[in-house]
Scaffold this active site. Structure first.
Site, short mmCIF file in Angstrom:
data_model
loop_
_atom_site.label_atom_id
_atom_site.label_comp_id
_atom_site.label_asym_id
_atom_site.label_seq_id
_atom_site.Cartn_x
_atom_site.Cartn_y
_atom_site.Cartn_z
N GLU A 111 0.85 -1.19 0.00
CA GLU A 111 0.00 0.00 0.00
C GLU A 111 0.89 1.24 0.00
O GLU A 111 1.83 1.33 0.79
CB GLU A 111 -0.90 0.08 1.25
N LYS A 138 -15.56 4.55 4.80
CA LYS A 138 -14.45 4.24 5.70
C LYS A 138 -14.51 5.15 6.92
O LYS A 138 -14.79 6.34 6.82
CB LYS A 138 -13.11 4.43 4.98
#
Length: 369
Positions: free
Chosen positions: A271, A328
């Site tokens: 990531e 999120k």
């Protein structure tokens, strides 16, 4: 008759080679550029439309955080390489029960091969360094049980086992040569690394210059974090110069691995990205900075080079993330890491010629939300 038999033998030999190529892979990553396909949102395109976007962008390596069957079915026959995730909530069960691990692999991996090109299983995400000792203790057992399940199915050379770490596993990473694993992490990390070394898996790191700069804006030059021209830093112990923060973060991981006795293990970025919008205490989260980071990162990966400490090990990275994810939790930045907006248009131009800001609305006309 003899010539016919020879032709038949040649046919079966070629067929065997082709099918072997389908199943045998060199790791879970092709090329240098991949993307994380997160789905914590209620407004993004369906998996079928996502496949179209990925093909237009010519992004082959894709990572998801679960093994959702609608996604696995949508990727069937596409030629895209997929890494699925075993969520943290499954780790304790998979660690304590080998039969459950076998059933999970059978239902979520084997049953979709070879049409869906599942190339890896990420066992949990950012478990070590997270403060949950019970979860940390279950990570290795889960990894071993999932790997043994793959082995029973003769898939251990097809599907790679990994787990991604945050930088919270390190006690210090500046300069890179000073980096070691935290004392409370070592007891879990070393046996995990020993196992991963045996099965030839890389050390996977989630690295965010955006976060490092956000937490220390007075000490870090933003140009250094964005791959822009800057003086950079010098590491006196290794006599190496760094002109960008991501390379320094990666070499810090290499130094920690070396200190722990795993000098030859590859570091892969699972990531990295930059938010295009954030809260008032995240002023660097702007569309321009996000575009600059991701554009320069793409150029850096395209060069197919390594880091100052490991120049011959070509860097591979999964970008975070494909979409802005409106569901999120946390800061505003968490919902604004996407290269794409929910309607399938680009968030900013980073050089994908086939992606247009006026992408056809048909991309979401049949979306499942």
């Amino acid at each position: 008759m003899r010539s016919s038999k020879l032709l038949l033998l040649k046919f079966f030999f070629v067929f065997f080679i082709l099918t072997s190529i389908e199943f045998q892979v060199d790791g879970a990553f092709v090329g240098t550029y991949g993307i994380n396909y997160g789905r914590i949102a209620d407004n993004i395109p369906s998996p079928e439309k996502v496949v179209l976007l990925l093909k237009q962008a010519k992004i082959r390596n894709v990572r998801i955080y679960d093994a959702d069957h609608t996604v696995l079915e949508a990727f069937s026959g596409t030629g895209l390489d997929l890494v699925v995730g075993l969520p943290n909530g499954f780790l304790k069960e998979m660690s304590s029960n080998a039969d459950h691990a076998f059933s999970w692999v059978k239902e979520n991996v084997q049953s979709f091969l070879p049409k869906t090109r599942i190339r890896g299983i990420a066992i949990g995400n950012e478990v070590l360094g997270g403060g949950d000792s019970e979860l940390a203790g279950a990570l290795l057992g889960a990894a071993k049980n999932v790997y043994n399940a793959l082995k029973k199915m003769n898939l251990e050379d097809t599907v790679q086992i990994t787990t991604a770490h945050s930088q919270a596993v390190f006690s210090d990473s500046y300069p890179p040569s000073s980096c070691v694993f935290k004392e409370n992490v070592v007891q879990f990390m070393k046996p995990l690394l020993e196992f991963f070394q045996q099965i030839d898996s890389p050390f996977c790191l989630n690295a965010y210059p955006f976060l490092a700069y956000t937490y220390n804006p007075k000490e870090i030059d933003i140009n250094y974090a964005l791959f822009k021209p800057t003086e950079g830093i010098y590491d006196p112990k290794t006599d190496l110069h760094y002109d960008n923060m991501l390379d320094a973060q990666i070499d810090a991981a290499y130094m920690a691995l070396q200190d722990a006795g795993f000098k030859k293990m590859e570091v892969m970025i699972t990531e990295t990205g930059w938010a295009s919008k954030g809260d008032s205490d995240e002023p660097a989260a702007t569309p321009e900075n996000a575009r600059t980071y991701n554009y320069n990162l793409r150029k850096r990966l395209a060069k197919k080079k390594g880091t100052p400490l490991r120049p011959k090990t070509v860097l591979k990275a999964y970008i975070f993330a494909l979409f802005n994810e409106n569901s999120k939790p946390g800061k505003s930045s968490e919902t604004h890491f996407g290269l794409f907006k929910p309607d399938g248009t680009i968030s900013y131009d980073i050089g994908f010629n086939s992606l247009k800001s006026d992408a056809p609305k048909s991309l979401i006309s049949s979306s499942k939300v």
